[in-house]
Design an enzyme around this catalytic site. Sequence first.
Site, PDB file in Angstrom:
ATOM      1  N   HIS A  47       0.821  -1.205   0.000  1.00  0.00           N
ATOM      2  CA  HIS A  47       0.000   0.000   0.000  1.00  0.00           C
ATOM      3  C   HIS A  47       0.862   1.264   0.000  1.00  0.00           C
ATOM      4  O   HIS A  47       0.511   2.262  -0.629  1.00  0.00           O
ATOM      5  CB  HIS A  47      -0.924  -0.009   1.221  1.00  0.00           C
ATOM      6  CG  HIS A  47      -1.983   1.036   1.198  1.00  0.00           C
ATOM      7  ND1 HIS A  47      -3.134   0.919   0.448  1.00  0.00           N
ATOM      8  CD2 HIS A  47      -2.069   2.233   1.834  1.00  0.00           C
ATOM      9  CE1 HIS A  47      -3.881   1.988   0.626  1.00  0.00           C
ATOM     10  NE2 HIS A  47      -3.262   2.800   1.456  1.00  0.00           N
ATOM     11  N   HIS A  93     -10.224   2.551  -0.431  1.00  0.00           N
ATOM     12  CA  HIS A  93     -10.386   2.153   0.966  1.00  0.00           C
ATOM     13  C   HIS A  93     -11.166   0.848   0.973  1.00  0.00           C
ATOM     14  O   HIS A  93     -12.184   0.704   1.658  1.00  0.00           O
ATOM     15  CB  HIS A  93     -11.076   3.253   1.777  1.00  0.00           C
ATOM     16  CG  HIS A  93     -10.310   3.615   3.008  1.00  0.00           C
ATOM     17  ND1 HIS A  93     -10.884   3.828   4.229  1.00  0.00           N
ATOM     18  CD2 HIS A  93      -8.972   3.781   3.210  1.00  0.00           C
ATOM     19  CE1 HIS A  93      -9.962   4.115   5.125  1.00  0.00           C
ATOM     20  NE2 HIS A  93      -8.789   4.100   4.525  1.00  0.00           N
TER      21      HIS A  93
END
Length: 719
Positions: A47, A93
């Site tokens: 990420h 998300h």
Amino acid sequence: MQEPEITEELIEAHGLSTQEYAEILRLLNRPPTFTELGIFSAMWNEHCSYKSSKKWLRTLPTEGPQVICGPGENAGVVDIGDGQAVVFKMESHNHPSYIEPYQGAATGVGGILRDVFTMGARPIAAMNSLSFGAPEHPKTRQLVHGVVEGIGGYGNCFGVPTVGGEVRFHPAYDGNCLVNAFAAGLADADRIFYSAASGVGRPVVYLGARTGRDGVGGATMASAEFDDQIEEKRPTVQVGDPFTEKRLMEATLELMETGAVVSIQDMGAAGLTCSAVEMGDKGGLGIRLDLERVPVREEGMSAYEMMLSESQERMLMVLDPAKEAEARAVFEKWDLDFAIVGETIAEDRFLILHNGEVKADLPLRALSGNAPEYDRPWVETPPPPPLGDVPEVDPIEGLKALISSPNYASKHWVYQQYDSQVMADTIRTPGLGAGIVRVHGTRKALAFTSDVTPRYVAADPYEGGKQAVAEAWRNLTAAGALPLATTDNLNFGNPEKPEIMGQFVGAIKGIGAAVAALDMPIVSGNVSLYNETDGEAILPTPTIGAVGLIGDLDAAITGTPREGHVLLLLGGEGAHLGQSALLAEMWERAEGPPPPVDLAAEKRHGDFIRAHHALIEACTDISDGGLALAAFEMAEAGGIGMALEPASVPALFGEDQARYLIATDFDRAEALMVEAGKAGVPLAAVGRFGGDMVRLGESQAPLEELSRLYRESFAAKVT
């Protein structure tokens, strides 16, 4: 507090491979502390480090005369003339939203808004791209309700209009929904704020809300596949407070006017760790932090917890020490914390102290700029076999199959929960094509869209990647906007599987070809990998968010069809049913190749639309559902019937690219035909608006009946 022993199990729990841990030992020439292990885990996960994707992301076109700042900062910045710039980005998300739908989606909105105002821009628009599992899956309804309420709850309270987006359903997302959030803001082109620290010995200042234990380890969780232990990950989801974020934005923008800000970075993924490391790395400086100075809302927090917390509504900045009093007064006025928690240092060092004890002492650039980078093996996606026979279908029955599906029915149930009019500059609200927002106090406007067709990408990643960009180009063009630039949110499965990595590589190549041909450089974005549950990957979903400029409001194409308007088809009759919405919704078939994308034709046809906007009353691009669905949506928006002359299934439902449907009066239609002949652009009359019936060839049904089906099906099947 005694720190845990570093074991193989602990290393694995932090998402680090054996080889990566060996590299940590080599860099440090000693075992890491528990806090250091957490810091490496946060900075070296997928990420934050983009370790599987960096090689391919570098191939994307990112520059152009309109680009002020490309990828690498909090958001991209593009010139819109008159000393103004639009600042925008899209981020995912996904994992948090599956675990805790409301807070996962809400904090996704909060995070992307911070990315924008951290650059010195006031947010003016938001969008979202949502992918859920099959409507009948037992978790889908909970996810839809939670995610939509989270987006609305945060965005509405913060006070930014949600002007567009997309919602899709497919069994491939049953175990891993996608929540991609987009935000855009306006700034002065010569007043952009960056994150690179500068100047040795300058104060590092913590701004905003206090730190708690919510979100600890969130970035690492976002870089892992799901399994049957998913509920245990719930504590890694952050909790958002939109009212605090609103105050944080106002305080930050006011602070920027004081001249106190040397550099600034929001605390998103990996919180204090990532923000400090990125500021130091970009500025070629080290950072020292004294954690006892960090404002906390829970007692007894460890250095590990403070460094990895992803509590929301926080920023980190490097301060001009001469302006400290002025800066502090701003944040105290807004009832937010302002704490000097460290300083910049000359050495390549990330030094973390807690109550005088060294908790971490690491080479800073090894955490960011020199993080691992992999050239993952990949295999090209095999071409799909040719499409077999398509059964005959009554065109109205085919249209009903589309408009009763949650994929193509009206999303009014979703959009009504979003405030699309706050700030009073929204010209076009969600559900009618690209969202349009006026640039306050001017005659300019910005158009926004989000697009991807995952079934195309799964069948042919290269063509699917091209198509996502081309559809964004068309959606902006159909609103009368000149496409400026794009942001991407690349959602894929496990990159360690060569077939998944092959999807990623193919899509990147297609996206790169399209943004180059259409002059829409990628200026920001996000990669979300490991979107899998129990080894089952999502459909490859490289979402493209795009921004276009309407230089004068008179050039906006925002009308609806009226009685007697002619229907003009620009781009030729349809024929391509491979991977079409009709196949998927009528027969649950995902077969054949997707429609090829002719980028030269896309450019030529889009330029023609914009050059002749004065002759066009209403316009939409043709994509999912072909001519039939595009014409019905125009009729439904205008509350008027329509008749299409083409009668064959391929002509009505083919999803051939580079096509638009235009509504205008007879005289302007004749003028457009003349101009199209001069330009060598295929343009033909294919129908007319009027009455209260919808006719496709010889098949017809009352508009009222079809509108009711279109407007009620989503809520009936999904909520």
